[in-house]
Design a protein around this motif. Structure first.
Motif, PDB file in Angstrom:
ATOM      1  N   GLY A  99      17.567 -32.797  -6.841  1.00 28.12           N
ATOM      2  CA  GLY A  99      17.561 -31.593  -6.026  1.00 28.12           C
ATOM      3  C   GLY A  99      17.538 -30.322  -6.861  1.00 28.12           C
ATOM      4  N   THR A 100      17.420 -29.202  -6.182  1.00 24.72           N
ATOM      5  CA  THR A 100      17.361 -27.907  -6.840  1.00 24.72           C
ATOM      6  C   THR A 100      17.956 -26.845  -5.940  1.00 24.72           C
ATOM      7  N   TRP A 101      18.370 -25.748  -6.535  1.00 22.66           N
ATOM      8  CA  TRP A 101      18.907 -24.621  -5.776  1.00 22.66           C
ATOM      9  C   TRP A 101      17.834 -23.571  -5.513  1.00 22.66           C
ATOM     10  N   LEU A 102      16.762 -23.570  -6.333  1.00 19.33           N
ATOM     11  CA  LEU A 102      15.665 -22.611  -6.147  1.00 19.33           C
ATOM     12  C   LEU A 102      14.417 -23.176  -6.791  1.00 19.33           C
ATOM     13  N   ALA A 103      13.316 -23.134  -6.068  1.00 20.25           N
ATOM     14  CA  ALA A 103      12.044 -23.603  -6.617  1.00 20.25           C
ATOM     15  C   ALA A 103      10.904 -22.871  -5.931  1.00 20.25           C
ATOM     16  N   VAL A 104       9.786 -22.779  -6.658  1.00 21.43           N
ATOM     17  CA  VAL A 104       8.602 -22.116  -6.128  1.00 21.43           C
ATOM     18  C   VAL A 104       7.394 -22.997  -6.389  1.00 21.43           C
ATOM     19  N   ALA A 105       6.486 -23.035  -5.421  1.00 21.92           N
ATOM     20  CA  ALA A 105       5.228 -23.787  -5.550  1.00 21.92           C
ATOM     21  C   ALA A 105       4.081 -22.803  -5.318  1.00 21.92           C
ATOM     22  N   PRO A 106       3.596 -22.149  -6.374  1.00 20.75           N
ATOM     23  CA  PRO A 106       2.586 -21.100  -6.204  1.00 20.75           C
ATOM     24  C   PRO A 106       1.326 -21.555  -5.488  1.00 20.75           C
ATOM     25  N   GLY A 140       5.896 -30.334  -0.457  1.00 21.28           N
ATOM     26  CA  GLY A 140       5.048 -30.701   0.675  1.00 21.28           C
ATOM     27  C   GLY A 140       4.279 -29.517   1.222  1.00 21.28           C
ATOM     28  N   ASP A 141       3.394 -29.803   2.165  1.00 13.13           N
ATOM     29  CA  ASP A 141       2.540 -28.770   2.756  1.00 13.13           C
ATOM     30  C   ASP A 141       2.982 -28.349   4.159  1.00 13.13           C
ATOM     31  N   ARG A 142       4.065 -28.918   4.655  1.00 11.83           N
ATOM     32  CA  ARG A 142       4.497 -28.605   6.020  1.00 11.83           C
ATOM     33  C   ARG A 142       5.026 -27.186   6.132  1.00 11.83           C
ATOM     34  N   PRO A 143       4.620 -26.422   7.167  1.00 10.80           N
ATOM     35  CA  PRO A 143       5.212 -25.098   7.400  1.00 10.80           C
ATOM     36  C   PRO A 143       6.676 -25.251   7.765  1.00 10.80           C
TER      37      PRO A 143
END
Length: 239
Positions: free
Chosen positions: A57-64, A96-99
Motif C-alpha cells: 500500500g501507499t499513502w500518496l501516489a500519482v499515475a500521470p 486502474g482506469d476506473r473513475p
C-alpha cells in the motif's frame, strides 16, 4: 498528524497552475517505508510504499498517464480486529482506469473492514482537476469545488483548526507566487508551510499547460529524530 492542502486554480485567471498540492505524512520512525519512486509492477505509477504490509500500500501516489492521484489520511479512532490495509485503496486506484465513483462503489465491501480513513482523489480532466473525498466512517463520497481545500485526521466536514489555518496560509502563498517564473519561491514557501516537524513532505504542481512537478522531501533512514537528514526527490511529467 497527516495533513493535505490543495489549490484548484482552474478558474483563477491570474494563476499559471491548475493544481497545487502539499501533503505532510507523519508516521512512526521505525515503520519501514520506501521513498517515492516508480513501482516495479507498474512503472507508470509514482509513489512511496508501506513495507509493513504485504499488499504494497501507499499513502500518496500519482499515475500521470492515467491522469490520477490518490492520498490517504487516517482518522483517529478505535482499531478493528484484523483490519484490512488502508494503503491498498490508493494503490489499486492509481493502478486502474476506473473513475472515482465507479471505483468507490466496487470497493465498499473491502473498506467496511478497514480502520477509518479519508481517501482523497484527483482526476486530471480537460476542464480542470476533479477533487473528491471518500470516508468509510459515514460512507460518503463528496466532490470539492472550492478553490482551497484541506484535509487532516478527521472527517472532511469537521476540519481541525490546524487544517483551517494551513488552508488560509496556502491562500496567502498562492496569491503571491502563482506564476511559473516564481516556482522556486513557491516551493520554498510551501516547504515552510509544511515545516520540518513531520516525516515526509510531498508537493505536486500542475500547470495549466499540463506540466507536472512532483517533489518529495523525506527523512533518510535510519531516522534520527534529533539529527534528521533530509532527502529530496523530484520527477516531472507532461499530462
Amino acid at each position: 498528524m497527516c495533513i493535505l492542502f490543495m489549490y484548484n486554480g482552474t478558474n483563477d485567471p491570474k494563476s499559471d497552475y491548475s493544481l497545487v498540492l502539499v501533503s505532510n505524512r507523519d508516521e512512526y520512525y521505525d515503520r519501514h517505508t520506501q521513498n517515492m519512486a516508480p513501482w516495479n509492477e507498474d512503472p507508470n505509477v509514482l509513489g512511496g510504499r508501506d513495507l509493513e504490509v504485504n499488499e504494497g500500500g501507499t499513502w500518496l501516489a500519482v499515475a500521470p498517464r492515467r491522469k490520477k492521484l490518490g492520498v490517504l489520511l487516517n482518522i483517529a479512532g478505535n482499531n478493528k480486529p484484523d483490519a484490512k490495509s488502508r494503503g491498498k485503496i490508493v494503490a489499486d486506484y492509481v493502478k486502474g482506469d476506473r473513475p472515482i465513483k465507479t471505483y468507490i462503489e466496487q470497493i465498499k465491501n473491502y473498506t467496511e473492514n478497514c480502520n477509518e480513513f479519508v481517501f482523497v482523489s484527483v482526476e486530471f480532466r480537460q476542464g480542470g482537476p476533479l477533487i473528491s473525498s471518500y470516508n468509510n466512517a459515514n460512507d460518503e463520497l463528496a466532490e470539492h469545488k472550492d478553490i482551497y481545500v484541506g484535509f487532516g485526521n478527521s472527517l472532511p466536514e469537521k476540519p481541525l483548526k490546524k487544517v483551517e489555518a494551513g488552508r488560509n496560509k496556502l491562500k496567502e502563498i498562492i496569491t503571491t507566487f502563482n506564476k511559473v517564473c516564481m516556482q522556486q519561491e513557491l516551493v520554498d514557501k510551501l516547504i515552510e508551510l509544511l515545516k520540518w516537524e513531520e516525516r515526509t513532505h510531498t508537493i505536486v504542481l500542475v500547470t495549466k499547460t499540463g506540466h507536472m512537478n512532483v517533489i518529495e522531501i523525506t527523512q533518510e533512514s535510519p531516522i534520527d529524530p534529533l539529527k534528521p537528514k533530509w532527502v529530496r526527490t523530484e520527477y516531472q511529467f507532461d499530462l
